[in-house]
Design a protein around this motif. Sequence first.
Motif, PDB file in Angstrom:
ATOM      1  N   LEU B   8       0.646  -1.327   0.169  1.00 47.50           N
ATOM      2  CA  LEU B   8      -0.146  -0.078  -0.110  1.00 47.50           C
ATOM      3  C   LEU B   8       0.527   1.309   0.183  1.00 47.50           C
ATOM      4  O   LEU B   8       0.586   2.099  -0.179  1.00 47.50           O
ATOM      5  CB  LEU B   8      -0.480  -0.284   1.150  1.00 47.50           C
ATOM      6  N   ALA B   9       1.823   1.155   0.726  1.00 48.78           N
ATOM      7  CA  ALA B   9       2.857   2.646   0.879  1.00 48.78           C
ATOM      8  C   ALA B   9       3.305   2.806  -0.409  1.00 48.78           C
ATOM      9  O   ALA B   9       3.636   4.203  -1.155  1.00 48.78           O
ATOM     10  CB  ALA B   9       3.903   1.551   2.364  1.00 48.78           C
ATOM     11  N   ALA B  10       4.269   1.585  -1.100  1.00 44.78           N
ATOM     12  CA  ALA B  10       4.702   1.852  -2.806  1.00 44.78           C
ATOM     13  C   ALA B  10       3.893   2.406  -3.419  1.00 44.78           C
ATOM     14  O   ALA B  10       3.443   3.300  -3.828  1.00 44.78           O
ATOM     15  CB  ALA B  10       4.990   0.635  -2.692  1.00 44.78           C
ATOM     16  N   LEU B  11       2.396   1.687  -3.291  1.00 41.66           N
ATOM     17  CA  LEU B  11       1.380   2.216  -4.429  1.00 41.66           C
ATOM     18  C   LEU B  11       0.856   3.801  -4.017  1.00 41.66           C
ATOM     19  O   LEU B  11       0.623   4.020  -4.950  1.00 41.66           O
ATOM     20  CB  LEU B  11      -0.422   1.460  -4.045  1.00 41.66           C
ATOM     21  N   ILE B  12       0.474   4.290  -2.531  1.00 40.38           N
ATOM     22  CA  ILE B  12       0.350   5.665  -2.489  1.00 40.38           C
ATOM     23  C   ILE B  12       1.441   6.579  -3.067  1.00 40.38           C
ATOM     24  O   ILE B  12       1.804   7.661  -3.489  1.00 40.38           O
ATOM     25  CB  ILE B  12       0.233   5.310  -1.046  1.00 40.38           C
ATOM     26  N   GLY B  13       2.450   5.834  -2.501  1.00 40.31           N
ATOM     27  CA  GLY B  13       3.402   6.518  -3.167  1.00 40.31           C
ATOM     28  C   GLY B  13       3.837   6.758  -4.913  1.00 40.31           C
ATOM     29  O   GLY B  13       4.175   8.407  -5.019  1.00 40.31           O
ATOM     30  N   LEU B  14       4.124   5.701  -5.111  1.00 36.36           N
ATOM     31  CA  LEU B  14       3.597   6.307  -6.723  1.00 36.36           C
ATOM     32  C   LEU B  14       2.505   7.027  -7.217  1.00 36.36           C
ATOM     33  O   LEU B  14       3.347   7.799  -8.281  1.00 36.36           O
ATOM     34  CB  LEU B  14       2.956   4.921  -7.082  1.00 36.36           C
ATOM     35  N   LEU B  15       1.297   7.185  -6.429  1.00 35.09           N
ATOM     36  CA  LEU B  15       0.072   7.836  -6.897  1.00 35.09           C
ATOM     37  C   LEU B  15       0.986   8.891  -6.863  1.00 35.09           C
ATOM     38  O   LEU B  15       0.549   9.937  -7.984  1.00 35.09           O
ATOM     39  CB  LEU B  15      -1.026   7.373  -5.996  1.00 35.09           C
ATOM     40  N   LEU B  16       1.584   9.714  -5.597  1.00 30.72           N
ATOM     41  CA  LEU B  16       1.572  10.944  -5.357  1.00 30.72           C
ATOM     42  C   LEU B  16       2.169  11.709  -5.831  1.00 30.72           C
ATOM     43  O   LEU B  16       2.604  12.629  -6.650  1.00 30.72           O
ATOM     44  CB  LEU B  16       2.457  10.895  -3.922  1.00 30.72           C
ATOM     45  N   LEU B  17       3.564  10.473  -6.664  1.00 34.14           N
ATOM     46  CA  LEU B  17       5.150  10.756  -7.594  1.00 34.14           C
ATOM     47  C   LEU B  17       4.607  11.794  -9.184  1.00 34.14           C
ATOM     48  O   LEU B  17       4.683  12.229  -9.696  1.00 34.14           O
ATOM     49  CB  LEU B  17       5.091   9.681  -7.886  1.00 34.14           C
ATOM     50  N   ILE B  18       2.792  10.590  -8.913  1.00 31.45           N
ATOM     51  CA  ILE B  18       2.727  10.882 -10.873  1.00 31.45           C
ATOM     52  C   ILE B  18       1.338  12.606 -10.051  1.00 31.45           C
ATOM     53  O   ILE B  18       1.750  13.089 -11.292  1.00 31.45           O
ATOM     54  CB  ILE B  18       0.755   9.859 -10.793  1.00 31.45           C
ATOM     55  N   VAL B  19       1.327  13.059  -9.056  1.00 29.76           N
ATOM     56  CA  VAL B  19       0.080  13.634  -8.777  1.00 29.76           C
ATOM     57  C   VAL B  19       1.956  14.495  -8.346  1.00 29.76           C
ATOM     58  O   VAL B  19       1.789  16.315  -9.159  1.00 29.76           O
ATOM     59  CB  VAL B  19      -0.020  13.825  -7.123  1.00 29.76           C
ATOM     60  N   VAL B  20       2.476  14.692  -7.618  1.00 31.44           N
ATOM     61  CA  VAL B  20       3.644  15.758  -8.361  1.00 31.44           C
ATOM     62  C   VAL B  20       4.116  16.231 -10.017  1.00 31.44           C
ATOM     63  O   VAL B  20       4.565  17.356  -9.999  1.00 31.44           O
ATOM     64  CB  VAL B  20       5.008  15.767  -7.536  1.00 31.44           C
ATOM     65  N   ALA B  21       4.793  15.474 -10.229  1.00 33.38           N
ATOM     66  CA  ALA B  21       4.864  14.728 -11.630  1.00 33.38           C
ATOM     67  C   ALA B  21       3.509  16.045 -12.605  1.00 33.38           C
ATOM     68  O   ALA B  21       3.965  16.759 -13.285  1.00 33.38           O
ATOM     69  CB  ALA B  21       5.220  13.414 -12.594  1.00 33.38           C
ATOM     70  N   ALA B  22       2.769  15.611 -12.578  1.00 33.89           N
ATOM     71  CA  ALA B  22       0.870  16.176 -12.732  1.00 33.89           C
ATOM     72  C   ALA B  22       1.626  17.730 -12.714  1.00 33.89           C
ATOM     73  O   ALA B  22       1.152  18.711 -13.715  1.00 33.89           O
ATOM     74  CB  ALA B  22       0.045  16.268 -12.742  1.00 33.89           C
ATOM     75  N   ALA B  23       1.692  18.879 -11.327  1.00 29.55           N
ATOM     76  CA  ALA B  23       1.379  19.685 -10.724  1.00 29.55           C
ATOM     77  C   ALA B  23       3.241  19.541 -11.712  1.00 29.55           C
ATOM     78  O   ALA B  23       2.795  21.401 -12.441  1.00 29.55           O
ATOM     79  CB  ALA B  23       1.820  19.262  -9.157  1.00 29.55           C
ATOM     80  N   GLY B  24       4.042  19.130 -11.981  1.00 27.57           N
ATOM     81  CA  GLY B  24       5.702  20.314 -12.340  1.00 27.57           C
ATOM     82  C   GLY B  24       4.726  20.354 -14.140  1.00 27.57           C
ATOM     83  O   GLY B  24       5.886  21.064 -14.688  1.00 27.57           O
ATOM     84  N   LEU B  25       4.140  19.672 -14.536  1.00 22.33           N
ATOM     85  CA  LEU B  25       3.463  20.133 -15.851  1.00 22.33           C
ATOM     86  C   LEU B  25       2.773  20.964 -16.297  1.00 22.33           C
ATOM     87  O   LEU B  25       3.224  21.325 -16.625  1.00 22.33           O
ATOM     88  CB  LEU B  25       2.935  18.516 -16.539  1.00 22.33           C
ATOM     89  N   ALA B  26       1.990  21.002 -14.353  1.00 19.60           N
ATOM     90  CA  ALA B  26       0.933  22.212 -14.827  1.00 19.60           C
ATOM     91  C   ALA B  26       1.862  23.280 -15.395  1.00 19.60           C
ATOM     92  O   ALA B  26       1.665  24.377 -15.759  1.00 19.60           O
ATOM     93  CB  ALA B  26       0.087  21.896 -14.256  1.00 19.60           C
ATOM     94  N   ALA B  27       2.565  23.533 -14.455  1.00 15.15           N
ATOM     95  CA  ALA B  27       3.626  24.743 -14.339  1.00 15.15           C
ATOM     96  C   ALA B  27       4.499  25.315 -15.177  1.00 15.15           C
ATOM     97  O   ALA B  27       4.572  25.676 -15.731  1.00 15.15           O
ATOM     98  CB  ALA B  27       5.054  24.626 -12.559  1.00 15.15           C
ATOM     99  N   ALA B  28       4.617  23.989 -16.027  1.00 15.61           N
ATOM    100  CA  ALA B  28       5.697  24.010 -17.209  1.00 15.61           C
ATOM    101  C   ALA B  28       4.353  24.568 -18.641  1.00 15.61           C
ATOM    102  O   ALA B  28       4.840  25.412 -19.126  1.00 15.61           O
ATOM    103  CB  ALA B  28       6.568  22.759 -17.908  1.00 15.61           C
ATOM    104  N   ILE B  29       3.823  24.295 -18.219  1.00 12.32           N
ATOM    105  CA  ILE B  29       2.568  24.552 -19.300  1.00 12.32           C
ATOM    106  C   ILE B  29       1.979  26.181 -19.143  1.00 12.32           C
ATOM    107  O   ILE B  29       1.992  26.950 -19.780  1.00 12.32           O
ATOM    108  CB  ILE B  29       1.358  23.534 -19.539  1.00 12.32           C
TER     109      ILE B  29
END
Lengths: 158, 198, 119
Positions: B8-29
């Motif tokens: 579960l910890a690994a899964l949540i970690g992965l989801l959070l990484l995706i969220v952070v990546a998405a936020a970074g992408l949004a900032a870039a756009i």
Amino acid sequence: MADGSSITKDGAALASSSIAVTHRDSEPLSSAKGQTTITDGVVTKVAGLAAREVPGVYELGGGTARTIGSVTQKVGLGDARTQGVSVEVGQREAAVDLTVVIEYGESIPQVAEAVRNQVIKRVEGITGLSVTEVNITVNDLYFPGDHDEQPPAPPRVA
Amino acid sequence: MILILRALAALIGLLLLIVVAAAGLAAAIFSLQAGDGTLSLSQLASLLSLHGVRDSVSGWLTGLEADGPVAVVAALSGAGAVLLGLGLLIGALVPRRERLLIIERSAQGVLSAKRRAAASALGDLVQQPRVVLAAKVRVLPRRRAIGGRARVKLVHAQTAEASRVLAAARGASEPLAEQLSLRLRTRRRAPRRAPRVS
Amino acid sequence: MPERVQRPASGRVLLARLAERAIAAQDAVGATAGRDGRWVTADGDRLIDGVVVVAAGRRLDVELHVVAEWPPEPLQQLAARLRGELELSASYCGLSDQLGDVDVAIDDVCERGDTGVVR
């Protein structure tokens, strides 16, 4: 103990984790009373130094332990002699856990047996504790030609 | 239980990484589309349509404030979320215990070896004969019993005879495998690409 | 500037000096003041490392903190010898009736070449 003294666990006064021997009877060299305290750290060090005396043992510890150990030693917090050694000390007994790196080419069971015997001999002879078990984990095998992390430091005192 | 928490910890970690990546992408756009405007949180929020998200979430939260069974659900959900958070923390922080290969066991103690160290050493030895180009070793210790198995997968030169390759690899690794109480199981194959020389 | 008055040493300080000598008389053993330097006795301008003497009424209890060189002799034997040396010295100096418990703590074991014990 054979000399008429007893061993008690001393949690206060001299050290936070140690064994203490209270001498109640007179000894040949002294009639003063007092406690002899040997810290767990000393037992650990004795076990570590004993293990290093055995041919075929390249190093104690290994991997992450050695990396962290080299960092803590640089800031004066760690001691190479206790790396890879863990002891559990009771009133009269001790159990030792060792993590070793053995030189390739040596017979692992024979080296382990030698380490066990040497650790028992030294710990029992020096501290007076009876060693109940010595567990050894081979963390790595050293192949000649492997790159060492750092060369051994030259002695600071002649 | 620990395994489930770790997963579960690994899964949540992965989801959070995706969220952070998405936020970074949004900032870039945002940086590309903003033109002369400066980066600000309100502009970023409007770019991501966060106001709409806020309205729908707040509606849902208002619904949760209601009395009766909904409040019970809200309380249970809250408690569940806290427990899940604690479980995830435990799953992430509890150190992994590596399964050891037990070599000998006696009244005086246990002699064991780390799986990775054993596999690495065997892999180095198996690759010593010239005919062996690459090797992968996996050590499978028995649970609580002495010894185990070592699965060796090796890649050999195309021109080499299979039986010779196996014999060479075994010869190089068997002494150590014996000391470690391991049974060797060796598989070999030639490299996938076509030979360049005949 | 008035000269500094040399006060005669107390029984406590005398005993500390004797303890220091008892430690120094042993081969491959050294005194340690500990990581934070608290195992010391002040003797005028200097500090006697590895010795703590506590006065309890007329009685003086002594704590010795030592480091042994590898490989040491049996530590109980070492401690017993230190006690014996101190008791003998104390009796010569007329302090034996004040001498209380002598606790010996083996705080470390060092290899030759480490900072610490080298003789």
